[in-house]
Structure formats: C-alpha cells, structure tokens
Write a protein that holds these residues in place. Structure first.
Motif, PDB file in Angstrom:
ATOM      1  N   GLU A   1       0.833  -1.210   0.000  1.00  0.00           N
ATOM      2  CA  GLU A   1       0.000   0.000   0.000  1.00  0.00           C
ATOM      3  C   GLU A   1       0.861   1.251   0.000  1.00  0.00           C
ATOM      4  O   GLU A   1       0.542   2.244  -0.663  1.00  0.00           O
ATOM      5  N   GLU A   2       1.955   1.207   0.735  1.00  0.00           N
ATOM      6  CA  GLU A   2       2.816   2.379   0.868  1.00  0.00           C
ATOM      7  C   GLU A   2       3.739   2.577  -0.335  1.00  0.00           C
ATOM      8  O   GLU A   2       3.953   3.693  -0.795  1.00  0.00           O
ATOM      9  N   CYS A   3       4.282   1.463  -0.864  1.00  0.00           N
ATOM     10  CA  CYS A   3       5.355   1.561  -1.857  1.00  0.00           C
ATOM     11  C   CYS A   3       5.029   0.918  -3.193  1.00  0.00           C
ATOM     12  O   CYS A   3       5.832   1.006  -4.128  1.00  0.00           O
ATOM     13  N   GLY A   4       3.904   0.234  -3.306  1.00  0.00           N
ATOM     14  CA  GLY A   4       3.576  -0.444  -4.553  1.00  0.00           C
ATOM     15  C   GLY A   4       4.078  -1.875  -4.562  1.00  0.00           C
ATOM     16  O   GLY A   4       4.929  -2.255  -3.766  1.00  0.00           O
ATOM     17  N   SER A   5       3.544  -2.667  -5.490  1.00  0.00           N
ATOM     18  CA  SER A   5       3.942  -4.073  -5.587  1.00  0.00           C
ATOM     19  C   SER A   5       5.215  -4.190  -6.413  1.00  0.00           C
ATOM     20  O   SER A   5       5.556  -3.307  -7.192  1.00  0.00           O
ATOM     21  N   GLU A   6       5.919  -5.288  -6.246  1.00  0.00           N
ATOM     22  CA  GLU A   6       7.181  -5.503  -6.936  1.00  0.00           C
ATOM     23  C   GLU A   6       7.389  -6.983  -7.175  1.00  0.00           C
ATOM     24  O   GLU A   6       7.158  -7.788  -6.275  1.00  0.00           O
ATOM     25  N   ASP A   7       7.806  -7.360  -8.402  1.00  0.00           N
ATOM     26  CA  ASP A   7       7.989  -8.778  -8.691  1.00  0.00           C
ATOM     27  C   ASP A   7       9.444  -9.143  -8.920  1.00  0.00           C
ATOM     28  O   ASP A   7       9.750 -10.234  -9.393  1.00  0.00           O
ATOM     29  N   LYS A   8      10.374  -8.235  -8.603  1.00  0.00           N
ATOM     30  CA  LYS A   8      11.792  -8.570  -8.692  1.00  0.00           C
ATOM     31  C   LYS A   8      12.384  -8.607  -7.288  1.00  0.00           C
ATOM     32  O   LYS A   8      11.742  -8.214  -6.306  1.00  0.00           O
ATOM     33  N   GLN A   9      13.628  -9.047  -7.197  1.00  0.00           N
ATOM     34  CA  GLN A   9      14.252  -9.210  -5.892  1.00  0.00           C
ATOM     35  C   GLN A   9      14.301  -7.881  -5.134  1.00  0.00           C
ATOM     36  O   GLN A   9      14.742  -6.851  -5.644  1.00  0.00           O
ATOM     37  N   HIS A  10      13.832  -7.918  -3.900  1.00  0.00           N
ATOM     38  CA  HIS A  10      13.908  -6.771  -3.014  1.00  0.00           C
ATOM     39  C   HIS A  10      13.743  -7.266  -1.588  1.00  0.00           C
ATOM     40  O   HIS A  10      13.306  -8.406  -1.353  1.00  0.00           O
ATOM     41  N   SER A  11      14.093  -6.435  -0.636  1.00  0.00           N
ATOM     42  CA  SER A  11      13.970  -6.780   0.779  1.00  0.00           C
ATOM     43  C   SER A  11      13.438  -5.589   1.560  1.00  0.00           C
ATOM     44  O   SER A  11      13.666  -4.439   1.182  1.00  0.00           O
ATOM     45  N   TRP A  12      12.720  -5.880   2.608  1.00  0.00           N
ATOM     46  CA  TRP A  12      12.323  -4.870   3.572  1.00  0.00           C
ATOM     47  C   TRP A  12      12.266  -5.528   4.940  1.00  0.00           C
ATOM     48  O   TRP A  12      12.363  -6.757   5.037  1.00  0.00           O
ATOM     49  N   ALA A  13      12.147  -4.719   5.976  1.00  0.00           N
ATOM     50  CA  ALA A  13      12.163  -5.292   7.321  1.00  0.00           C
ATOM     51  C   ALA A  13      11.234  -4.520   8.246  1.00  0.00           C
ATOM     52  O   ALA A  13      10.799  -3.405   7.937  1.00  0.00           O
ATOM     53  N   VAL A  14      10.948  -5.140   9.373  1.00  0.00           N
ATOM     54  CA  VAL A  14      10.056  -4.575  10.379  1.00  0.00           C
ATOM     55  C   VAL A  14      10.658  -4.819  11.748  1.00  0.00           C
ATOM     56  O   VAL A  14      11.144  -5.922  12.028  1.00  0.00           O
ATOM     57  N   ILE A  15      10.666  -3.786  12.562  1.00  0.00           N
ATOM     58  CA  ILE A  15      10.959  -3.971  13.987  1.00  0.00           C
ATOM     59  C   ILE A  15       9.638  -3.813  14.723  1.00  0.00           C
ATOM     60  O   ILE A  15       9.037  -2.742  14.720  1.00  0.00           O
TER      61      ILE A  15
END
Length: 434
Positions: free
Chosen positions: A120-134
């Motif tokens: 919702e915030e950044c859009g969908s992506e179908d290639k390699q990517h990473s994100w994290a949550v604390i």
C-alpha cells in the motif's frame, strides 16, 4: 536508491525520523570475531550485555553454543561442495520436493499484513527486493524496500542488516522486540565477493541481536534461491540428447557407455544428476504449453522455409502465408492437453501433419506436400524434445534450490530455535506474488 522508512501506529503511517526518506547512512559491518569477543565479555562480566545475561545461552553454555553456530556457518562457506553433494543425494532419493519449510501460521499472518502495508505504501514488486520490520510493544517500524546493486556487489539483505543494526543501536531496546526480515528470494548461500553469503550473515546477526539485545528475528522469503538461484549450473548440460540416453539406459554405467558413443552428448553427467533426471522422467508428463514462450515457438519452424526457397516468388509468398497459418493452428494443439508425455505430443504433431493441406493453393509437384509434412514433423519433434529438456532443467534446479534451503534451515535450527525462525511465506490468492 530511493529508501522509504515509515512507522505504523494505530493504523496511521508517518515518517519515523526526519531525513530517513533518503538512503540510510552506510554503517561498518562488524566482523564475526567481534561477536566472539563480545560473548567472551559476557562470560566474565554480565554487565557487558544489555540483556543482563538472562538468556539460556549465557553463562555456562554460551561459549559452546557460539562456537557451534560459528562452526556450522563456517562449514557452509568453506565446504560448499559437500553440501551440494548432500542436496543431490536428497534429489536422488526423491526427498526434495515432498517437503518445504514454511513459517508457522501466526508468523505467516503477520508477514502477510506487513506485506499489504508495504505494498500500500510503496507499490507491488515482482523482482528481488527486501524490507524489514521492527515490532515493538507500542509500534511497528517498517523500512525498505531495498534492491540489490550487483555492480557494487551489494545485495538487498546487506542494506537490511546495516539499517537494522543502526536502528537497534540508536534506541533503548526492549527484550520483547522482534525483527521481521522479508526477502523475495531466500538469502543466498554462496557468494563470489568478500562478505559472507546473505543467509549466513543474517543468521550471524540474528545471533548477535538476540545475545546483545534479547531481540528475536524472523526471516521470510517467497522463492527458494538455493546457493545462487537461477545461476545454478549443475543441470546446464541436460539437453534433449542427454535426456534420451538417460531414458533409454537402466543405470549410470550403461548411460556413460552409451553417451561416449554419441555425438550429441559432450560429457556424461555424474551419477547423482543421472538419478535425479531418471526419477523425474518416471513422472512421464510435462506442461509443454508453460515452457513454450512467444517468438520462441515460431523459431522452431523457420527451417521449413528452406523447403520452398527455390520456388518462384509468387509461390513462396503463398507457402509462407500457409506455413504461418499452419504453425498458429499447430500451437492450438497445446491448448487441448494440459499435461502430456513426449510421445503424446509427438503423436499430436504427426496427426496434425497428416491432416494439414500444406501448399493447397499450388500444384503438388514431386510430392512437395509430403516433404512439407515430414519437415514439419521434424521441427515439431525438435521443439517438443528441447522443451522437455528445458522443463527438466528448470524443475530440477527449482527442487535443488528448495532442498538446499531446507537443508540449511534444518541445520541451523538445531542451535537457533529459541531466537530465530526462517521459512517460506504462504501467500493467499489475494496476496499472491507469483
């Protein structure tokens, strides 16, 4: 690289700190030796650790467990070939595709919610990517997505590690915090450049975050990448000739003997690869429609044009039009069989060639249409066999990568079950990334 960092509180999003919309500052990666020094400090002085040494690893069993983890991770970097052999053994025994390592339902649901928020915030992506949550008690901090920069040798997980370390160092960490790391492809287990492979580095840092801060870590991925993902070359020599000889021989010795006499086999494959291919061939069917792509299809029939190359220009035009029509009609054959054996597909090609009226608008001199039928069948056969070999290569690579990740997770969970989870995320149809 555009970096987004945002915080979720009571379903509202806002920037965490001014300036974090830009790429985060690069932080120096701590080496493993510093972790061992830190652990030694814990044994001699409990105040060294912010967790007050209250975890089951600390005091009596800390040194042994730290060395165990260190030895395990080192073995995966120093003796990769032995693990390749182990994975091939699993494939040989048909174990690799029967099990997968999924996250627990509760953790999976959290990842799905985080993914929806990130999309919702950044859009969908179908290639390699990473994100994290604390995940804290009162709030959830999300950062990313990050993308690999292969020119500099930096993977997306490298940035995640640096950013997570920076956030933990900059805050008064509570022991009930959790770090959730998302990566589309499972972190690599082999790497050509200086840093450790991403999976091993994440396990190392998760160990450190737990020991120093009491923070647990969860790593979730969508696709099993294995050692190096699609670049895996173990099965690159599996072509249609190899498949044919493997299919026709009973054992590896017989295959090697037959392959040595063949012009279509440059070098015989090893026994484990032979067995993996043999096992897959026993399943008989494959989805030809799924492996035939775009212009690749028409390319297999280009050689048919040489049959009427010497014809007058007007006839060549007619033959070209009829050939294009026939090839498109032949492609419709694939739609009638969802899965089939090589022989079933070849039989359909023979039946089509018999019924097709090649060159019906011109006179049939010297059995020209029969030549066209035979040529069509040869092209069709080459296409089916090539695509069958491609299907085998891709299927075995996928199973090999899945088995590799599964083997690593099973190994590392013996030492890290209390503070680290690693597994594949199961997406619903609504959230599906495939």
């Amino acid at each position: 690289m555009l970096t987004r960092l945002f915080l979720l509180r009571m379903s509202r999003k806002r920037p965490l700190f001014n300036g974090y919309e830009k790429e985060p500052q690069r932080y120096t990666r701590k080496c493993f030796a510093s972790l061992k020094t830190l652990m030694h400090g814990c044994q001699t002085d409990g105040a060294t650790l912010r967790t007050s040494c209250s975890h089951p690893w600390v005091n009596g069993g800390t040194k042994h467990l730290t060395e165990s983890v260190f030895d395990l991770l080192s073995s995966w970097t120093d003796d990769t070939q032995s693990y390749v052999t182990k994975v091939l053994e699993h494939l040989k025994q048909r174990q690799a595709h029967h099990h997968d390592t999924f996250l627990t339902d509760s953790v999976n649901k959290k990842f799905l919610q985080f993914h929806r928020d990130m999309t919702e915030e950044c859009g969908s992506e179908d290639k390699q990517h990473s994100w994290a949550v604390i995940e804290k008690r009162e709030e959830v901090v999300m950062y990313g997505p990050y993308y690999p920069d292969y020119n500099s040798g930096e993977h997306s997980e490298d940035v995640i590690i640096k950013q997570t370390q920076a956030l933990l160092d900059s805050d008064a960490v509570s022991e009930d915090w959790k770090v959730f790391v998302f990566t589309r492809n499972s972190p690599c287990l082999a790497r050509n450049c200086d840093p450790w492979p991403c999976m091993l580095n994440l396990v190392r840092k998760a160990h450190e975050w737990w020991t120093v801060y009491g923070v647990k870590t969860v790593i979730g991925y969508v696709k099993c990448w294995g050692f190096k993902g699609a670049k895996e070359t173990l099965f690159r020599d599996i072509n249609s000739s190899q498949v044919d000889y493997i299919d026709q021989t009973e054992d590896h010795a017989g295959y090697v003997e037959a392959a040595k006499k063949s012009f279509g086999v440059s070098s015989p494959v090893c026994e484990d690869v032979f067995s993996a291919v043999k096992n897959l061939l026993s399943s008989e069917s494959f989805p030809l429609l799924n492996v035939v792509r775009g212009q690749d299809w028409k390319g297999y029939f280009k050689s048919m044009q040489s049959v009427f190359e010497s014809k007058p220009e007007e006839e060549k035009k007619i033959f070209t039009q009829e050939l294009d029509t026939a090839v498109e009609a032949a492609q419709a054959l694939l739609l009638s069989v969802e899965n089939g054996s090589v022989e079933e597909y070849l039989e359909k090609g023979r039946a089509f060639a018999t019924d097709c009226t090649f060159g019906s608008q011109v006179s049939d001199v010297s059995g020209f249409r029969d030549v066209m039928r035979v040529t069509f069948q040869q092209c069709w056969k080459e296409m089916v066999q090539d695509k069958h070999a491609e299907f085998i290569r891709e299927t075995l690579t996928e199973r090999f990568n899945q088995c590799t990740v599964q083997l690593f997770i099973n190994d590392v969970m013996r030492f890290t079950e209390g503070h680290l989870q690693i597994g594949r995320i199961q997406f619903s149809e609504e959230d599906n990334l495939h």
